[in-house]
Write an enzyme that holds these catalytic residues in place. Sequence first.
Site, PDB file in Angstrom:
ATOM      1  N   HIS A 217      -5.600  -9.869 -33.101  1.00 53.12           N
ATOM      2  CA  HIS A 217      -5.500  -8.552 -33.726  1.00 53.12           C
ATOM      3  C   HIS A 217      -4.450  -8.530 -34.834  1.00 53.12           C
ATOM      4  CE1 HIS A 217      -4.967  -3.967 -33.349  1.00 53.12           C
ATOM      5  NE2 HIS A 217      -6.237  -4.155 -33.654  1.00 53.12           N
ATOM      6  N   LYS A 219      -2.435  -9.060 -38.448  1.00 56.11           N
ATOM      7  CA  LYS A 219      -2.710  -8.928 -39.880  1.00 56.11           C
ATOM      8  C   LYS A 219      -1.498  -9.476 -40.623  1.00 56.11           C
ATOM      9  CE  LYS A 219      -4.951  -5.230 -37.874  1.00 56.11           C
ATOM     10  NZ  LYS A 219      -4.777  -4.855 -36.472  1.00 56.11           N
ATOM     11  N   ASP A 224       3.429 -17.884 -51.200  1.00 57.07           N
ATOM     12  CA  ASP A 224       4.470 -18.783 -51.727  1.00 57.07           C
ATOM     13  C   ASP A 224       5.734 -18.787 -50.881  1.00 57.07           C
ATOM     14  OD1 ASP A 224       2.787 -19.487 -53.799  1.00 57.07           O
ATOM     15  OD2 ASP A 224       3.656 -18.073 -55.233  1.00 57.07           O
ATOM     16  N   HIS A 390      -4.274   5.403 -37.718  1.00 56.36           N
ATOM     17  CA  HIS A 390      -4.424   4.006 -37.314  1.00 56.36           C
ATOM     18  C   HIS A 390      -3.085   3.273 -37.349  1.00 56.36           C
ATOM     19  CE1 HIS A 390      -6.057  -0.218 -37.593  1.00 56.36           C
ATOM     20  NE2 HIS A 390      -6.854   0.290 -36.673  1.00 56.36           N
ATOM     21  N   LYS A 392       0.591   1.976 -36.346  1.00 55.20           N
ATOM     22  CA  LYS A 392       1.226   1.572 -35.094  1.00 55.20           C
ATOM     23  C   LYS A 392       2.731   1.485 -35.362  1.00 55.20           C
ATOM     24  CE  LYS A 392      -2.876  -0.946 -35.543  1.00 55.20           C
ATOM     25  NZ  LYS A 392      -3.819  -0.157 -34.859  1.00 55.20           N
ATOM     26  N   ASP A 397      16.385   6.969 -33.045  1.00 57.10           N
ATOM     27  CA  ASP A 397      17.823   7.172 -33.247  1.00 57.10           C
ATOM     28  C   ASP A 397      18.332   6.757 -34.628  1.00 57.10           C
ATOM     29  OD1 ASP A 397      17.757   8.090 -30.697  1.00 57.10           O
ATOM     30  OD2 ASP A 397      18.894   6.455 -29.811  1.00 57.10           O
TER      31      ASP A 397
END
Length: 472
Positions: A217, A219, A224, A390, A392, A397
Amino acid sequence: MDFVSVLRLIIYVAYVLVIIGTMLIVISENRNPIRTLAWILILNFIPVFGLILYYVLGQDTQRKKYFKKRGAKHTYSIPKSESLCRNKDKVPDSCHDLVKLLEPSECSDVLYGSDVEIMTTGERKFAALIDDLKNAKHHIHMEYFLFNKDETGKEIKQILMAKAAEGVEVRFIYENVANITVRPKFYYEMEKSGVMVCPFMKMSLPRIRRTINYRNHRKVVVIDGKIGYIGGMNIGDEYAKDPNWRDTHLRIKGQGVLGLQAHFLNDWSSSGEKTVENKREYFPEQKIYSNNLMQIASGGPDSPYSNLLHAAIRIIVESQQYIYIQTPYFLPTDALFHALYAAAAAGVDVRLMVSAKSDTAYIDPAMHSYYEDLLEAGMRIYEHQTKFIHAKTMVSDDYVSVIGSTNMDFRSFEASFEINCYMYDADIALQNKAIFFEDLKGCKEIVLEEWVKRPGWKKLLESFLRLFAPLM
């Protein structure tokens, strides 16, 4: 009894014995009791389909052995230097426990001085990514859960192929099951142009259970060794162009890229590809852009413990003032649920933002089943009315921020390969906090007094689907 009747009886008895035997196996595995109950219910109510489902998604007696062997191929670590070793000394006392918790994870060194851009629109993310890809000189490393063959996917694909033709090293890891509709020709064209393409786990009959159940899952993009991307956005038109799709991604320069690079190269080698030589070229010296501190931590079925789940719980229980969370799917484990409950009950400002309607209809009622108890504890829950959240993210604090690929659900914490960026920085936290409050403008708050009045049939449906939350 005639022969046919006897045969039917034998088949029926054998079938019942198989079902009972399977239930005993489920019970003997000492899983989470909720997960065990979910499998027993499936085997009882839909026995034939349940057996097939359990074989594919449930039982995998060789899982630990397989992933231990796979993890042994993780040969890359962040090159140590005197400055890198001193980074941990810069971490404030309030974050020492979280840093220590994540450090045993591979390549989770404390990294100092990164430049971080938080991107909340696909327009900005893909404009930056396309520009960075076109300017690549030495290598492009990319892995995505989804790489759609739509307009956006084709544009990125053409850029990768063009850069490979120029002599730039291009490595691309794709998730097999999530992209099952993508024909082999799509990848063959990339390989023909010089792009090195590899599935995260190769599809085969002996591995079908692992391939289907344990998905990559993550991404990640590294260009470079100097620019990196991590977050929730996949490659596709909905992420790039849909104004109703709300996601969060990071563009990183500096030492943080070293962490992303090490994680990618380990995924590359553990996927069966040749070890990359000349390692120093992939870990160049980095500029110091800020006082930012971060850790890049990955988790999955090959991890020795549920590090990303434990980190989330640690952040929640250590919060003194507030913890704000955005997630597309809220199906918390028991431990995470009780951590949120305890924090809210103790007076911490705990807020959760989800979508009024997710992209998976049967998940919504299961999510709703958790609301009432948390609302009673004092937690505040918001549903965005027009956009699919979508993102996450977590922020706590005015100092700790988390942005990555991990949803607040069983699958992300227990079965999927995930990766998060943990940042210890006041400026980043305040940006994250401001983004949360900006998104609140499109939300409706769930009020306990109104929530408890919803129809009884909805409550029953929610309770029933909650039993299957560990399998969703």
